[in-house]
Design a protein around this motif. Structure first.
Motif, PDB file in Angstrom:
ATOM      1  N   UNK A 146      53.248  19.970  43.202  1.00  0.00           N
ATOM      2  CA  UNK A 146      52.956  21.013  41.919  1.00  0.00           C
ATOM      3  C   UNK A 146      52.144  20.196  40.837  1.00  0.00           C
ATOM      4  N   UNK A 148      49.578  18.896  41.131  1.00  0.00           N
ATOM      5  CA  UNK A 148      48.024  19.041  41.549  1.00  0.00           C
ATOM      6  C   UNK A 148      47.629  20.768  41.271  1.00  0.00           C
ATOM      7  N   UNK A 149      48.811  21.584  40.970  1.00  0.00           N
ATOM      8  CA  UNK A 149      48.471  22.916  40.839  1.00  0.00           C
ATOM      9  C   UNK A 149      48.974  23.237  39.429  1.00  0.00           C
ATOM     10  N   UNK A 151      48.526  25.587  37.416  1.00  0.00           N
ATOM     11  CA  UNK A 151      48.836  27.054  36.947  1.00  0.00           C
ATOM     12  C   UNK A 151      50.126  27.516  37.554  1.00  0.00           C
ATOM     13  N   UNK A 152      50.385  26.879  38.954  1.00  0.00           N
ATOM     14  CA  UNK A 152      51.555  27.020  39.454  1.00  0.00           C
ATOM     15  C   UNK A 152      52.819  26.477  38.663  1.00  0.00           C
ATOM     16  N   UNK A 155      53.787  28.362  35.713  1.00  0.00           N
ATOM     17  CA  UNK A 155      54.583  29.485  36.049  1.00  0.00           C
ATOM     18  C   UNK A 155      55.704  29.166  36.477  1.00  0.00           C
ATOM     19  N   UNK A 156      55.989  28.375  37.627  1.00  0.00           N
ATOM     20  CA  UNK A 156      57.506  27.782  37.975  1.00  0.00           C
ATOM     21  C   UNK A 156      58.268  27.587  36.879  1.00  0.00           C
TER      22      UNK A 156
END
Lengths: 214, 214
Positions: A146, A148-149, A151-152, A155-156
């Motif tokens: 996560x 490395x992501x 945006x996600x 959101x999470x």
DNA sequence: CCTACCGATCGGTAGG
DNA sequence: CCTACCGATCGGTAGG
């Protein structure tokens, strides 16, 4: 001889905030009047305006005092140790505990933020971002992909805050589920989903295969 | 000759609701005035009171029309087929889609419910309970053990609604994540937790071991 | 469908 | 000249 500040100045200021929190939570900022607040405090409107320059200042103090308590709790925990999972468990548990211990202020913080003037609203939002960052950091520690992501990850994180902040609309600490159980429920779902839950019918002996892998 | 109803009666009523939803969402029920609403509709206060008997009636219609749309969507889906997981995926996706397509009404439904008179608030809450029941049923189908632990099933259901309803405070449909992706994120977390997520860095080759078990 | 108003109450401030 | 606090009322605006 000149009058000095009342010896109970601080207690009076705090009492006004307590009554304001209850009133704003129950009737909304625009629905509650200074006259009502004064009546709740068994004093006059003028006395209220002696302690606070405006109604919006009172709203700000209610929110600031509460979000400060949340931020201080987070700072304390960030120096702590333990596995990331244990830390998230602890953090969410303390959020729920602080929410329950200051239900009115928490409701006001969530529901009346838009009635603050821009500058002061930004001050509160800045504090809230620290809370969000602390949760994001732990989620990234637990599930490194996560990180490395972004945006996600954001959101999470917001979905997790959704689970715990929405509790103001349905959860009662004196119900069938305790605040601690609620916190564990939220963290378990976030980390393992309903498959990770320790459900009543499983407590009798059938082990939950998903639990084994944690 | 007696005057007949204006030919554009229904359109005018609906236009008032649209402007009221936007105004109530932005300033709150108590913060918005009928005079403002009339101005937004480019008409007079009296015209507003020709179409609706009171400010609270307008609030009620804004909420009722929206919650009705949500309930009808749920009814349509309940006749559908597919695995419980696919059905939950579809249901949450449609919730998010309806939320995005009526952002102001959705915000008013969530934030201004307490300003309705008791009887009308109960009418809305009754509709909302149907939505909750539909989600609970699917969760119980997916994880049968929850069906025997009603208290926990209710809590888990409310945590899921927390995830999707809280999106009003942070999610923008034109951001990095689409409404469909958001819906999938919420259902995945509910069913499998962050371990079940399809994260960017995993797409490049490393399979997620937890995905295999679904 | 408008202007003209009402009883009441709003947030905030006056003199003492 | 300061701060603490009251009863009364300010100019405007609310829903109707």
């Amino acid at each position: 001889m000149a009058r000095t500040q009342a010896s109970d100045y601080d207690q009076r200021r705090e009492a006004i905030l307590d009554h304001a929190a209850e009133l704003f939570a129950r009737k909304g900022f625009n629905g509650a009047s200074i006259a009502e607040l004064a009546a709740a405090c068994k004093t006059s409107k003028s006395l209220i305006y002696h302690y606070y320059p405006s109604k919006e200042d009172i709203l700000y103090e209610v929110m600031a005092s509460h979000v400060e308590a949340l931020a201080e709790m987070v700072e304390t925990l960030e120096k702590g140790s333990g596995s990331p999972r244990a830390q998230l468990d602890e953090l969410i548990g303390r959020f729920i505990a602080l929410y329950m211990g200051a239900k009115s202020r928490q409701k006001v913080l969530l529901d009346e933020l838009e009635y603050l003037p821009d500058a002061r609203r930004e001050a509160i939002v800045g504090q809230q971002r620290q809370l969000v960052a602390a949760v994001s950091k732990l989620l990234a520690d637990i599930h490194p992909a996560l990180a490395n992501d972004k945006k996600q990850l954001t959101a999470v994180t917001m979905l997790l805050f959704g689970m715990i902040n929405w509790t103001k609309n349905w959860f009662h600490a004196d119900g069938a589920i305790s605040p601690q159980q609620l916190a564990k429920l939220a963290t378990t779902i976030m980390l393992d989903g309903v498959g990770g839950l320790d459900v009543a019918s499983l407590k009798t002996g059938v082990p939950n295969p998903r639990m084994r892998q944690i």
